[in-house]
Write a protein that holds these residues in place. Sequence first.
Motif, PDB file in Angstrom:
ATOM      1  N   GLU A  73     -53.276 -47.614  -7.090  1.00 56.82           N
ATOM      2  CA  GLU A  73     -51.879 -47.533  -6.666  1.00 56.82           C
ATOM      3  C   GLU A  73     -51.535 -48.616  -5.648  1.00 56.82           C
ATOM      4  N   ASN A 182     -45.702 -40.080  -9.540  1.00 55.09           N
ATOM      5  CA  ASN A 182     -45.966 -41.133 -10.536  1.00 55.09           C
ATOM      6  C   ASN A 182     -46.778 -40.604 -11.716  1.00 55.09           C
ATOM      7  N   THR A 186     -47.855 -43.374 -14.345  1.00 59.91           N
ATOM      8  CA  THR A 186     -49.192 -43.769 -13.859  1.00 59.91           C
ATOM      9  C   THR A 186     -49.133 -45.194 -13.284  1.00 59.91           C
ATOM     10  N   PRO A 187     -50.110 -45.545 -12.433  1.00 52.08           N
ATOM     11  CA  PRO A 187     -50.095 -46.908 -11.879  1.00 52.08           C
ATOM     12  C   PRO A 187     -50.328 -47.975 -12.936  1.00 52.08           C
ATOM     13  N   ARG A 191     -45.806 -49.234 -10.207  1.00 55.10           N
ATOM     14  CA  ARG A 191     -46.484 -49.300  -8.915  1.00 55.10           C
ATOM     15  C   ARG A 191     -45.466 -49.035  -7.810  1.00 55.10           C
ATOM     16  N   VAL A 200     -47.244 -41.695  -2.835  1.00 55.69           N
ATOM     17  CA  VAL A 200     -47.281 -41.444  -4.281  1.00 55.69           C
ATOM     18  C   VAL A 200     -48.069 -40.160  -4.504  1.00 55.69           C
ATOM     19  N   HIS A 202     -49.627 -37.380  -7.561  1.00 53.06           N
ATOM     20  CA  HIS A 202     -50.016 -37.287  -8.964  1.00 53.06           C
ATOM     21  C   HIS A 202     -50.494 -35.894  -9.314  1.00 53.06           C
ATOM     22  N   VAL A 220     -51.453 -40.352  -2.483  1.00 46.26           N
ATOM     23  CA  VAL A 220     -51.858 -41.713  -2.127  1.00 46.26           C
ATOM     24  C   VAL A 220     -50.861 -42.200  -1.074  1.00 46.26           C
TER      25      VAL A 220
END
Length: 390
Positions: A73, A182, A186-187, A191, A200, A202, A220
């Motif tokens: 990330e 996210n 996803t990263p 981003r 962030v 998940h 994150v």
Amino acid sequence: MSTQHDDTPQHFDTLAIHAGQEFDPTTGAIIPPIYQTSTFVQDGIGGFRGGYEYNRSGNPTRTSLETQLAALEGGAHARSFSSGLAAEDALLRAALKPGDHIVIGNDVYGGTYRLLTRIFGPWGIETTTAELGDLDAVRAAMRPSTRIVWVETPSNPLLKITDVAALAELAHGAGATLVVDNTFATPALQRPFELGADVVVHSTTKYLGGHSDVLGGAVVLRDDALLEAVGFQQFAVGAVSAPLDAWLTTRGIKTLGVRMQRHSENAQAVAEWAAGRAEFEAVYYPGLSSHPGHDLAARQMTGFGGMVSVGLAAGPAAARAYAESTRVFQLAESLGGVESLIGYPPDMTHASVRGTALAVPENVVRLSVGIEDAGDLVADLEAALGRIAR
Ligand code: PLP
């Protein structure tokens, strides 16, 4: 190769495989062992080998996952939890105090809204939903006590796209923190830190784990004070990733880049097919040029992702029947695994938001498009239309 001893910046797919994944120095095993242990022997009181004391406060397998997540990330730190909701809970407890206010999008995972209104509401946190694509509406929803603006983009289940950079500017101007869930992108495709987000979150249960075999979540972040507060939640409450779960998630993440590419290709094929069928009055997929967020998604993401929702023209009964009529797409909660899933959000993932501002239209069916053969997936969806027409 070790990512730790080399200053050369590495790209996403390299980091996904190597960040936090150093081989075992005692045996040379290329895959770090799963530290399936609850505690760590001390060399005298307080003499911790490698800093580990007890599994709730830390475990090398979890560290390995957290290092990998932070690298992907582009955040400084990550903390992993036993589920996405456990991660959200830890973040909210760490960042908020009674009397604070949060603004959240009007299309988000039902469980996030349930957590905010039914767990944090009685604790004194007020939640306002807003159409996050409309910055005036966000401004109108904000109060002096607003501490967090929370966005899912693409959102669950209507795949709305929100301008993260614009929202970050607005949130920061009001002294609030921007949290981006996210999970859908996803990263590999988006981003949020590069767009100005502060945190962030998940559900690693989904694309990061990628194989429908593990539950998990992550926070994150880049702010050291918030990191300490989230880490304290992890230690003091203990909703941490178990070692095997952390290891499975780490293994899944190694193939994230190629999986997301294939998910996106297959979802595009499914969405284009659905857009040509009169049985669907709406197809929600940011990869279609007809999607209102298409241009923004093309700028903000490097692919459109694997989630597609459709609205059945014949209404709710047809939508329910359709969700029960596919053969390759399995009827199940969740998303993001290699296998395709179909769900009816109003009665499944979003049952808890019926009757609220987040209620999902009753004719909507959600598809988590897997990485099987795209032709087989379209054939399955087409055959199911035939079954419900009979
Ligand atoms: N965020 C999103 C976008 C989700 O779809 C989900 C679950 O479906 C969650 C968070 C919660 O994650 P978990 O089910 O791992 O607790």
